[in-house]
Scaffold this active site. Structure first.
Site, PDB file in Angstrom:
ATOM      1  N   HIS A  43       0.513  -1.066   0.349  1.00 25.57           N
ATOM      2  CA  HIS A  43       0.024  -0.270  -0.302  1.00 25.57           C
ATOM      3  C   HIS A  43       0.980   1.398   0.134  1.00 25.57           C
ATOM      4  O   HIS A  43       1.630   1.547   1.412  1.00 25.57           O
ATOM      5  CB  HIS A  43      -1.194  -0.013   1.263  1.00 25.57           C
ATOM      6  CG  HIS A  43      -1.657   1.112   1.373  1.00 25.57           C
ATOM      7  ND1 HIS A  43      -1.540   1.890   2.336  1.00 25.57           N
ATOM      8  CD2 HIS A  43      -2.929   1.723   0.743  1.00 25.57           C
ATOM      9  CE1 HIS A  43      -2.742   3.075   2.240  1.00 25.57           C
ATOM     10  NE2 HIS A  43      -3.590   2.644   1.311  1.00 25.57           N
ATOM     11  N   ASP A  72      -0.730   6.139  -6.067  1.00 24.15           N
ATOM     12  CA  ASP A  72      -1.646   7.136  -6.285  1.00 24.15           C
ATOM     13  C   ASP A  72      -1.875   8.138  -6.805  1.00 24.15           C
ATOM     14  O   ASP A  72      -0.450   8.984  -6.978  1.00 24.15           O
ATOM     15  CB  ASP A  72      -2.249   7.630  -5.173  1.00 24.15           C
ATOM     16  CG  ASP A  72      -2.647   6.921  -3.749  1.00 24.15           C
ATOM     17  OD1 ASP A  72      -3.255   6.033  -3.707  1.00 24.15           O
ATOM     18  OD2 ASP A  72      -2.523   7.004  -2.615  1.00 24.15           O
TER      19      ASP A  72
END
Length: 283
Positions: A43, A72
């Site tokens: 992550h 992201d």
């Protein structure tokens, strides 16, 4: 719909990683079947070990043999794709302001590592191009479009970057694109029909209906929810419409163990070692 193809190689079971980047011996033997079936997603990189969304965190995820690094993607004022989670730079850099209000040059001058530990002082906010060029062929890349409604044209820019590198026809689903903005995923799927896509779902989707899941399955291959809304029933219903499920975000061994027991397909974790070395229990 084609089901996801496994990309995992067999893992060794004689050693493990603790919550610190050091090796230790597990108490219990690990199931080979569990290792083969569970997809390990680092992550924002291995963000439990290095500052999130930096090259250091991504490299750590690769070193720890995660199957994917999750990134992201946002866009600067002058149209550069950069990797940062929040829509402002305040939390993870020494700067202030909205990503979309800052030029790439301004963002590039920021320190994106010191907030995590002085060891990472000077880490920069990376670009999308840098990560594609550095990690293609080394690991899978799970691309989250972060708040794409703030950045008109971001879907096209991502598509162009992948097509230029011939990454729009990924082998073994090495590229996945996801977002909380489901309309953005419809648009992205039209641009990149051969790339698997996913819909992210927060706690408000706890009561998602079969009809909604079927609609998602018409353009997405993954339903990736907050781990707190995952139940055995939800996992079964996601599988029934031909999608896979990668819950987010596990931050402890106990949370990873719970997700293993729910029979999910992958686990998004700050600590990749929790996913690889799940102790076999309840047997």
């Amino acid at each position: 719909m084609k089901r996801f193809l496994s990309i995992l190689a067999l893992m060794g079971i004689g050693i493990t990683l603790s919550s610190q980047p050091a090796f230790a011996t597990p108490v219990n033997e690990i199931s080979k079947q569990q290792q083969q079936q569970m997809i390990n997603v680092a992550h924002r990189g291995a963000s439990g070990h290095a500052p999130e969304n930096t090259m250091a965190a991504f490299q750590k995820g690769v070193d720890m043999k995660a199957d994917y690094i999750e990134i992201d993607v946002q866009m600067t004022k002058d149209g550069e794709l950069v990797l940062i989670h929040d829509t402002t730079v305040d939390r993870t850099t020494d700067g202030i302001g909205y990503v979309g209000d800052l030029t790439f040059e301004a963002i590039r001058q920021l320190d994106a590592g010191s907030w995590f530990h002085e060891e990472y002082a000077g880490e920069k906010v990376p670009t999308f191009d840098e990560v594609l060029d550095s990690f293609r062929g080394k690991t899978g890349i799970l691309i989250e479009l972060k708040a794409p409604e703030l950045y008109p044209g971001i879907e096209e820019k991502v598509a162009v970057a992948l097509i230029e590198r011939n990454m729009h026809k990924p082998n073994n689903n090495k590229i996945i694109i996801q977002s909380f903005n489901h309309e953005s995923m419809k648009k992205s799927k039209e641009l990149l029909p051969e790339v698997p896509h996913g819909v992210l779902a927060g706690p408000s989707w706890a009561n998602v209906t079969d009809e909604q899941l079927a609609e998602f399955a018409s353009y997405a291959d993954y339903f990736n929810p907050n781990m707190n809304i995952v139940t055995p029933e939800l996992v079964d219903r996601v599988h029934e419409v031909g999608m896979m499920i990668f819950p987010y975000t596990s931050r402890s061994q106990e949370q990873a163990n719970h997700l293993f027991d729910l029979n999910v397909d992958g686990i998004v974790s700050d600590f990749p070692e929790h996913v690889y070395y799940h102790p076999v229990h309840n047997q």
